[in-house]
Design a protein around this motif. Structure first.
Motif, PDB file in Angstrom:
ATOM      1  N   LEU A   8       0.693  -1.187   0.090  1.00 26.26           N
ATOM      2  CA  LEU A   8      -0.086   0.093   0.005  1.00 26.26           C
ATOM      3  C   LEU A   8       0.854   1.440   0.000  1.00 26.26           C
ATOM      4  CD1 LEU A   8      -2.896  -0.992   2.421  1.00 26.26           C
ATOM      5  CD2 LEU A   8      -2.882  -0.594   0.010  1.00 26.26           C
ATOM      6  N   MET A   9       2.151   1.270   0.865  1.00 32.69           N
ATOM      7  CA  MET A   9       2.747   2.420   0.745  1.00 32.69           C
ATOM      8  C   MET A   9       3.599   2.472  -0.560  1.00 32.69           C
ATOM      9  SD  MET A   9       6.395   2.853   2.856  1.00 32.69           S
ATOM     10  CE  MET A   9       5.357   2.269   4.307  1.00 32.69           C
ATOM     11  N   GLY A  10       4.011   1.403  -1.195  1.00 31.70           N
ATOM     12  CA  GLY A  10       4.466   1.450  -2.669  1.00 31.70           C
ATOM     13  C   GLY A  10       3.344   2.217  -3.620  1.00 31.70           C
ATOM     14  N   TYR A  11       1.967   1.673  -3.484  1.00 35.69           N
ATOM     15  CA  TYR A  11       0.982   2.240  -4.357  1.00 35.69           C
ATOM     16  C   TYR A  11       0.762   3.628  -4.091  1.00 35.69           C
ATOM     17  CZ  TYR A  11      -3.463   2.550  -6.860  1.00 35.69           C
ATOM     18  OH  TYR A  11      -4.466   3.121  -7.597  1.00 35.69           O
ATOM     19  N   GLY A  12       0.954   4.172  -2.920  1.00 39.41           N
ATOM     20  CA  GLY A  12       0.783   5.634  -2.537  1.00 39.41           C
ATOM     21  C   GLY A  12       1.783   6.307  -3.442  1.00 39.41           C
ATOM     22  N   PHE A  13       3.132   5.978  -3.396  1.00 41.22           N
ATOM     23  CA  PHE A  13       4.247   6.679  -4.153  1.00 41.22           C
ATOM     24  C   PHE A  13       4.061   6.442  -5.548  1.00 41.22           C
ATOM     25  CE2 PHE A  13       6.392   6.396   0.069  1.00 41.22           C
ATOM     26  CZ  PHE A  13       7.549   7.238  -0.229  1.00 41.22           C
ATOM     27  N   GLY A  14       3.486   5.381  -6.129  1.00 44.98           N
ATOM     28  CA  GLY A  14       3.336   5.196  -7.402  1.00 44.98           C
ATOM     29  C   GLY A  14       2.279   6.111  -8.060  1.00 44.98           C
ATOM     30  N   LEU A  15       1.442   6.701  -7.159  1.00 49.45           N
ATOM     31  CA  LEU A  15       0.171   7.460  -7.765  1.00 49.45           C
ATOM     32  C   LEU A  15       1.078   8.900  -8.344  1.00 49.45           C
ATOM     33  CD1 LEU A  15      -2.255   6.831  -5.095  1.00 49.45           C
ATOM     34  CD2 LEU A  15      -2.306   6.062  -7.287  1.00 49.45           C
ATOM     35  N   PHE A  16       2.114   9.139  -7.855  1.00 52.99           N
ATOM     36  CA  PHE A  16       2.616  10.534  -8.357  1.00 52.99           C
ATOM     37  C   PHE A  16       2.889  10.212  -9.936  1.00 52.99           C
ATOM     38  CE2 PHE A  16       5.842  13.494  -9.625  1.00 52.99           C
ATOM     39  CZ  PHE A  16       5.496  14.760  -9.097  1.00 52.99           C
ATOM     40  N   GLN A  17       1.994  10.702 -10.861  1.00 56.70           N
ATOM     41  CA  GLN A  17       2.356  10.435 -12.277  1.00 56.70           C
ATOM     42  C   GLN A  17       3.004  11.588 -12.786  1.00 56.70           C
ATOM     43  OE1 GLN A  17       1.018   7.748 -14.103  1.00 56.70           O
ATOM     44  NE2 GLN A  17       0.605   6.786 -12.100  1.00 56.70           N
ATOM     45  N   THR A  18       4.443  11.380 -12.924  1.00 57.64           N
ATOM     46  CA  THR A  18       5.438  12.481 -13.319  1.00 57.64           C
ATOM     47  C   THR A  18       4.902  12.958 -14.885  1.00 57.64           C
ATOM     48  OG1 THR A  18       7.145  11.303 -11.969  1.00 57.64           O
ATOM     49  CG2 THR A  18       7.769  13.245 -13.422  1.00 57.64           C
ATOM     50  N   LYS A  50      14.632  16.330 -23.324  1.00 50.75           N
ATOM     51  CA  LYS A  50      14.522  16.992 -22.035  1.00 50.75           C
ATOM     52  C   LYS A  50      13.151  16.537 -21.052  1.00 50.75           C
ATOM     53  CE  LYS A  50      14.560  21.255 -19.398  1.00 50.75           C
ATOM     54  NZ  LYS A  50      14.471  22.618 -19.329  1.00 50.75           N
ATOM     55  N   ALA A  51      12.013  16.558 -21.906  1.00 56.03           N
ATOM     56  CA  ALA A  51      10.838  16.221 -20.722  1.00 56.03           C
ATOM     57  C   ALA A  51      10.921  14.609 -20.573  1.00 56.03           C
ATOM     58  CB  ALA A  51       9.563  16.613 -21.685  1.00 56.03           C
ATOM     59  N   GLY A  52      11.566  13.947 -21.686  1.00 59.64           N
ATOM     60  CA  GLY A  52      11.506  12.576 -21.561  1.00 59.64           C
ATOM     61  C   GLY A  52      12.583  12.036 -20.209  1.00 59.64           C
ATOM     62  N   LEU A  53      13.504  12.720 -19.983  1.00 60.79           N
ATOM     63  CA  LEU A  53      14.706  12.418 -19.171  1.00 60.79           C
ATOM     64  C   LEU A  53      13.964  12.882 -17.513  1.00 60.79           C
ATOM     65  CD1 LEU A  53      17.646  13.579 -20.868  1.00 60.79           C
ATOM     66  CD2 LEU A  53      16.900  11.114 -20.472  1.00 60.79           C
ATOM     67  N   ILE A  54      13.235  13.947 -17.729  1.00 58.06           N
ATOM     68  CA  ILE A  54      12.651  14.543 -16.442  1.00 58.06           C
ATOM     69  C   ILE A  54      11.470  13.480 -15.818  1.00 58.06           C
ATOM     70  CG2 ILE A  54      11.267  16.354 -15.181  1.00 58.06           C
ATOM     71  CD1 ILE A  54      12.831  18.242 -17.162  1.00 58.06           C
ATOM     72  N   VAL A  55      10.729  13.137 -16.892  1.00 59.97           N
ATOM     73  CA  VAL A  55       9.988  12.161 -16.512  1.00 59.97           C
ATOM     74  C   VAL A  55      10.632  10.619 -15.996  1.00 59.97           C
ATOM     75  CG1 VAL A  55       7.934  10.482 -17.136  1.00 59.97           C
ATOM     76  CG2 VAL A  55       7.895  12.923 -17.661  1.00 59.97           C
ATOM     77  N   LEU A  56      11.616  10.505 -16.728  1.00 64.04           N
ATOM     78  CA  LEU A  56      12.347   9.109 -16.335  1.00 64.04           C
ATOM     79  C   LEU A  56      12.850   9.393 -14.864  1.00 64.04           C
ATOM     80  CD1 LEU A  56      13.912   6.304 -16.997  1.00 64.04           C
ATOM     81  CD2 LEU A  56      15.541   7.740 -17.796  1.00 64.04           C
ATOM     82  N   ALA A  57      13.457  10.198 -14.554  1.00 62.24           N
ATOM     83  CA  ALA A  57      14.116  10.714 -13.406  1.00 62.24           C
ATOM     84  C   ALA A  57      12.972  10.496 -12.373  1.00 62.24           C
ATOM     85  CB  ALA A  57      14.722  12.070 -13.361  1.00 62.24           C
ATOM     86  N   GLY A  58      11.703  11.320 -12.404  1.00 62.91           N
ATOM     87  CA  GLY A  58      10.896  11.321 -11.504  1.00 62.91           C
ATOM     88  C   GLY A  58      10.153   9.958 -11.142  1.00 62.91           C
ATOM     89  N   ASP A  59       9.759   9.085 -12.187  1.00 66.42           N
ATOM     90  CA  ASP A  59       9.468   7.996 -12.054  1.00 66.42           C
ATOM     91  C   ASP A  59      10.443   6.868 -11.345  1.00 66.42           C
ATOM     92  OD1 ASP A  59       6.924   8.523 -13.058  1.00 66.42           O
ATOM     93  OD2 ASP A  59       7.318   7.835 -15.069  1.00 66.42           O
ATOM     94  N   CYS A  60      11.793   7.045 -11.622  1.00 70.02           N
ATOM     95  CA  CYS A  60      12.753   6.036 -10.958  1.00 70.02           C
ATOM     96  C   CYS A  60      12.536   6.472  -9.488  1.00 70.02           C
ATOM     97  CB  CYS A  60      13.996   6.563 -11.586  1.00 70.02           C
ATOM     98  SG  CYS A  60      14.303   5.608 -13.231  1.00 70.02           S
ATOM     99  N   LEU A  61      12.633   7.715  -9.260  1.00 70.30           N
ATOM    100  CA  LEU A  61      12.727   8.311  -8.045  1.00 70.30           C
ATOM    101  C   LEU A  61      11.810   7.704  -6.993  1.00 70.30           C
ATOM    102  CD1 LEU A  61      14.777   9.998  -6.024  1.00 70.30           C
ATOM    103  CD2 LEU A  61      13.440  12.113  -6.810  1.00 70.30           C
ATOM    104  N   LYS A  62      10.690   7.727  -7.456  1.00 72.30           N
ATOM    105  CA  LYS A  62       9.610   7.561  -6.450  1.00 72.30           C
ATOM    106  C   LYS A  62       9.738   6.165  -5.900  1.00 72.30           C
ATOM    107  CE  LYS A  62       6.003   6.450 -10.096  1.00 72.30           C
ATOM    108  NZ  LYS A  62       5.092   6.922 -10.932  1.00 72.30           N
ATOM    109  N   CYS A  63      10.127   5.222  -6.817  1.00 71.88           N
ATOM    110  CA  CYS A  63      10.128   3.809  -6.318  1.00 71.88           C
ATOM    111  C   CYS A  63      11.584   3.714  -5.586  1.00 71.88           C
ATOM    112  CB  CYS A  63      10.692   2.799  -7.685  1.00 71.88           C
ATOM    113  SG  CYS A  63      10.641   1.002  -7.120  1.00 71.88           S
TER     114      CYS A  63
END
Length: 225
Positions: A8-18, A50-63
């Motif tokens: 559940l904690m992981g699901y909460g972090f995963g909800l941040f849709q970069t 640039k946008a793709g790399l920012i999104v990649l970083a955000g989605d990696c970081l949340k995990c």
């Protein structure tokens, strides 16, 4: 109980849709353009590298952050199963990323979040993940192929490392549970990429480039990639 908490904690972090939030900040709903996928590759093609790399970083970081929190909370109390709890947490992040409830359960495909899992799980997995993905990507420019082979490698390495004692004094039951969970995550990834797999088999999967123009018309629906 700890498994449920981590999931559940992981699901909460995963909800941040970069990708979704980044797109909204630039005046578009990323799900209505390109492939319609709220992930790194579609963002890169629609909004640029640039946008793709920012999104990649955000989605990696949340995990990575989710796994770090679990290590801090459960590391001392459950040292013999911390890797299993981290895997449950990452599974929750991937599910939250793929199926966010507030977006009608229409998110991404979980590959960037999986990259966060690989980077935070164990150093051995970083070597494998980086070598396989970038080796495939820079030779074929097929993001989907690299992602699918990383998952295959992940499952294989999970079993090899588990049986070699890399994860410490884990019971065989916990190891088998990790193997099953890894396989289920891989199965989910392959299911989310089922259309990509068909195109790969037919040789018409779209290629992606970092240093060349990938943008698609934001008014077109495009193929799902």
């Amino acid at each position: 109980m700890e498994r449920i908490i981590c999931l559940l904690m992981g699901y909460g972090f995963g909800l941040f849709q970069t990708a979704y939030f980044y797109g909204k900040a630039h005046g578009i709903d990323i799900r209505q353009h390109g492939s319609g996928n709220a992930g790194t590759t579609n963002t890169l093609r629609v909004l640029g590298t640039k946008a793709g790399l920012i999104v990649l970083a955000g989605d990696c970081l949340k995990c990575i952050l989710a796994v770090l929190v679990v290590r801090l909370l459960f590391g001392k109390g459950y040292p013999d199963m911390i890797y299993l709890l981290c895997l449950y947490t990452a599974a929750g992040v991937i599910l939250g990323h793929n199926y966010p409830f507030y977006m009608g359960f229409k998110g991404g495909k979980g590959i960037a979040a999986t990259a966060g899992l690989i980077l935070s799980f164990h150093p051995y997995f970083i070597i494998m993940g980086v070598a396989v993905f970038f080796g495939i990507f820079f030779t074929t420019h097929l993001v989907s192929l690299g992602s699918l082979l990383v998952y295959l490698g992940f499952v294989i390495e999970m079993v090899v490392c588990g049986q070699s004692g890399v994860f410490g004094e884990m019971s065989q039951a916990h190891l088998i549970e990790m193997y099953v969970l890894s396989f289920l995550l891989a199965a989910l990834a392959y299911w989310k990429h089922r259309e990509n797999i068909v195109r790969l088999l037919h040789g018409n999967e779209r290629r992606t480039y970092l240093l060349k123009k990938n943008k698609v018309d934001v008014a077109e629906d495009g193929r799902k990639e």
